[in-house]
Motif scaffolding. Structure first.
Motif, PDB file in Angstrom:
ATOM      1  N   SER A  75       0.877  -1.169   0.000  1.00 61.19           N
ATOM      2  CA  SER A  75       0.000   0.000   0.000  1.00 61.19           C
ATOM      3  C   SER A  75       0.913   1.217   0.000  1.00 61.19           C
ATOM      4  O   SER A  75       2.135   1.064   0.074  1.00 61.19           O
ATOM      5  N   ASP A  76       0.335   2.419  -0.061  1.00 60.05           N
ATOM      6  CA  ASP A  76       1.181   3.618  -0.093  1.00 60.05           C
ATOM      7  C   ASP A  76       2.082   3.670   1.133  1.00 60.05           C
ATOM      8  O   ASP A  76       1.595   3.708   2.261  1.00 60.05           O
ATOM      9  N   GLY A  77       3.389   3.631   0.894  1.00 61.16           N
ATOM     10  CA  GLY A  77       4.346   3.700   1.992  1.00 61.16           C
ATOM     11  C   GLY A  77       4.484   2.411   2.783  1.00 61.16           C
ATOM     12  O   GLY A  77       5.244   2.346   3.742  1.00 61.16           O
ATOM     13  N   VAL A  78       3.722   1.400   2.391  1.00 63.88           N
ATOM     14  CA  VAL A  78       3.768   0.125   3.118  1.00 63.88           C
ATOM     15  C   VAL A  78       4.454  -0.924   2.247  1.00 63.88           C
ATOM     16  O   VAL A  78       4.010  -1.206   1.134  1.00 63.88           O
ATOM     17  N   GLY A 200       1.958  -4.150  11.808  1.00 66.59           N
ATOM     18  CA  GLY A 200       1.373  -2.826  12.034  1.00 66.59           C
ATOM     19  C   GLY A 200      -0.065  -2.777  11.540  1.00 66.59           C
ATOM     20  O   GLY A 200      -0.489  -3.613  10.745  1.00 66.59           O
ATOM     21  N   LYS A 201      -0.793  -1.783  12.002  1.00 71.41           N
ATOM     22  CA  LYS A 201      -2.185  -1.576  11.557  1.00 71.41           C
ATOM     23  C   LYS A 201      -2.215  -1.148  10.092  1.00 71.41           C
ATOM     24  O   LYS A 201      -1.208  -0.694   9.555  1.00 71.41           O
ATOM     25  N   ASN A 202      -3.387  -1.207   9.495  1.00 69.16           N
ATOM     26  CA  ASN A 202      -3.574  -0.727   8.129  1.00 69.16           C
ATOM     27  C   ASN A 202      -3.024   0.695   8.018  1.00 69.16           C
ATOM     28  O   ASN A 202      -3.356   1.550   8.822  1.00 69.16           O
ATOM     29  N   LYS A 205       3.360   2.702   8.060  1.00 71.97           N
ATOM     30  CA  LYS A 205       4.387   2.733   7.013  1.00 71.97           C
ATOM     31  C   LYS A 205       5.563   1.796   7.290  1.00 71.97           C
ATOM     32  O   LYS A 205       5.712   1.281   8.389  1.00 71.97           O
ATOM     33  N   GLY A 206       6.361   1.620   6.255  1.00 66.30           N
ATOM     34  CA  GLY A 206       7.586   0.834   6.388  1.00 66.30           C
ATOM     35  C   GLY A 206       7.400  -0.609   5.972  1.00 66.30           C
ATOM     36  O   GLY A 206       6.335  -1.004   5.501  1.00 66.30           O
ATOM     37  N   LEU A 207       8.471  -1.392   6.121  1.00 63.51           N
ATOM     38  CA  LEU A 207       8.429  -2.816   5.766  1.00 63.51           C
ATOM     39  C   LEU A 207       7.688  -3.557   6.873  1.00 63.51           C
ATOM     40  O   LEU A 207       8.134  -3.582   8.019  1.00 63.51           O
ATOM     41  N   GLN A 208       6.554  -4.129   6.539  1.00 64.12           N
ATOM     42  CA  GLN A 208       5.711  -4.777   7.539  1.00 64.12           C
ATOM     43  C   GLN A 208       5.904  -6.279   7.534  1.00 64.12           C
ATOM     44  O   GLN A 208       5.712  -6.926   6.514  1.00 64.12           O
ATOM     45  N   SER A 228      -1.661  -5.393  -4.345  1.00 62.71           N
ATOM     46  CA  SER A 228      -1.452  -4.137  -3.623  1.00 62.71           C
ATOM     47  C   SER A 228      -2.690  -3.274  -3.741  1.00 62.71           C
ATOM     48  O   SER A 228      -3.505  -3.460  -4.664  1.00 62.71           O
ATOM     49  N   THR A 229      -2.835  -2.327  -2.810  1.00 64.94           N
ATOM     50  CA  THR A 229      -4.075  -1.547  -2.754  1.00 64.94           C
ATOM     51  C   THR A 229      -4.338  -0.737  -4.027  1.00 64.94           C
ATOM     52  O   THR A 229      -5.477  -0.533  -4.391  1.00 64.94           O
TER      53      THR A 229
END
Ligand SMILES: [Cu+2]
Length: 484
Positions: A75-78, A200-202, A205-208, A228-229
């Motif tokens: 997702s954006d930034g994820v 992390g939650k929806n 950011k970052g590598l999850q 991806s979103t």
């Protein structure tokens, strides 16, 4: 074509059951079907699909699929470390024909950290190929199978923990074309839904990293199409033209969520549910696609515009990412879809004659014009300002102005009739047409005299006095209509 096949199928089954042959006749035929020649399968990344085979005979098909563990955008930034069949989520689309003999090569890239394998639902045999294809990093496994049943099938990794491998993106579709192929269409697209579980939650950011806990609880942070979103938004939108016929091969990798697949603004002319190719259903708006299953969806795009693909479990679509778009260019067809024609005031039944719920206030009677205006201001604020606005300016296209209104100033008696009897139908005020409805007011003669005097004395109007006895003499009786 699907319908005809279905009818033939029923007749055949009845006939064969009578002979004692029973079901599975097609697969028996496919076991026996002669395999002629050899070819290497053309694979495609979503949303593309390999071209129809157009082959009359069964052949030997060589499939090379390479497993890669790659970091990419969820997702954006994820960011997320996806485990993939072919470098992307979903895995490459494989297209073969029933009766084909498939020689399957599963290559696991040397950079992989995990062993992987593949379970193709199109395979008849233990594990769908899983055990035979178990492959360590830097290795390659080969097994073969004969495609006995036509259909659209999910494939996925089946290495333990299976749900984790699938949750990381290890799924794709394999189409086993029926002998005659599928009906011809202008566009074929590949869309596959999947649910993702991150530490992390929806939106964080970052590598999850993957969250096994959320996966077990079936609480996905993301539910997305094609990995991806934003995969099918903006530049990723599926592009078609009005008048085109479109086929979606929609799969659901899961691992957990069942998709209520819907395209906003389209009706699916034909759906082959659960990936079968013999029984077609028609005129479907939302089709259910279980985890580990797929559907073939055909429709004609009749009018241009943007069509939104969703999982109709709507928080998934609008909050977790299961949202894609298809853009259709071309000429409008106002007969099929008009666009907005008008915006009119809507008065539910019974509100036409609105009884202002105010008991007649006895006593307070204006003695001077100034008092009348002051009292009228209060009546206006509670009864009229909601529509005509506190400065009398109205709202364009909805409520006409009372400020400097030629309609109002032209005729005081008519104004009394409008307020006591209501007003409907077209009216022109200061050159603008209005076509709304103003309710009738059952205010006292005194209140109406006051409010009209206030209105006439404000905002550049003519300054006329309206007296209670004039209201009484010109009132529209309840149930009757205003003069105009
Ligand atoms: Cu795997």
């Amino acid at each position: 074509m699907g319908t005809r096949r279905a009818k033939v199928g029923v007749a055949t089954v009845i006939f064969l059951s009578w002979l004692g042959v029973g079901y599975g006749a097609t697969s028996d035929e496919n076991i026996r079907e002669k395999v002629e020649g050899q070819e290497t399968a053309i694979l495609a990344d979503a949303p593309s699909v390999p071209p129809p085979l157009g082959r009359r005979n069964a052949t030997k098909v060589i499939v090379h699929l390479e497993v890669k563990e790659v970091e990419g955008k969820l997702s954006d930034g994820v960011r997320y470390t996806f485990w993939t069949f072919g470098g992307k989520v979903p895995g490459k689309f494989i297209r073969i024909r029933e009766g084909d003999l498939v020689e399957f090569h599963l290559d696991n890239h040397p950079s992989s950290k995990m062993p992987h394998n593949i379970d193709l639902h199109a395979v008849t045999g233990p594990g769908g190929g899983a055990a035979s294809s178990f492959t360590a990093p830097g290795h390659s496994s080969v097994f073969s199978f004969k495609a006995l049943n036509p259909g659209l099938y999910v494939y996925h990794c089946a290495t333990a923990p299976v749900a984790m491998h699938v949750a990381n993106g290890m799924y794709g579709l394999i189409l086993v074309e029926p002998k005659g192929g599928l009906p011809k269409v202008d566009h074929e697209f590949y869309v596959m839904q999947g649910d993702f579980y991150t530490k992390g939650k929806n939106g964080e950011k970052g590598l999850q990293p993957f969250s096994m806990e959320k996966a077990i609880d079936e609480r996905p942070d993301y539910v997305v199409f094609n990995g991806s979103t934003g995969s099918l938004l903006d530049d990723g939108a599926l592009q078609v033209k009005a008048g085109d016929t479109v086929r979606l091969f929609v799969g659901n990798g899961g691992p957990n969520m069942t998709s209520s697949f819907h395209v906003i603004g389209e009706i699916f002319d034909r759906v082959w549910p659960e990936g079968n190719t013999s029984t077609v259903t028609e005129n479907v708006a939302t089709t259910m696609i279980p985890a580990g299953s797929a559907a073939i969806i055909d429709f004609k795009v009749n009018v241009p515009g943007t069509y939104v693909l969703v999982d109709h479990s709507l928080t998934r679509a609008f909050n977790k990412g299961a949202l894609g778009t298809m853009k259709a260019s071309g000429e409008e067809n106002k007969l099929i879809y008009s666009g907005k024609i008008s915006d009119e005031v809507f008065l539910p039944e019974g509100t036409k004659i609105r009884v202002a719920e105010q008991a007649e206030k006895k006593g307070a009677v204006a003695k001077t014009k100034a008092e009348r205006i002051a009292m009228g201001r209060a009546v206006y604020a509670t009864n009229c300002a909601a529509c005509h606005q506190s400065g009398g300016q109205g709202i364009p296209h909805a409520f006409p102005p009372l400020a400097n209104s030629d309609f109002l100033n032209a005729d005081k008696i008519r104004a009394i009739k409008v307020v006591t009897g209501g007003l409907q139908g077209k009216v022109t005020v200061n050159g603008q047409d209005y076509n709304g409805a103003m309710p009738a007011w059952s205010l006292s003669d005194e209140d109406i005299a006051n409010v009209l005097t206030y209105v006439y004395s404000s905002w550049g109007n003519s300054g006329k006095d309206v007296l209670p006895q004039e209201v009484k003499a010109n009132r529209v009786k309840p149930g009757a209509h205003a003069a105009e």
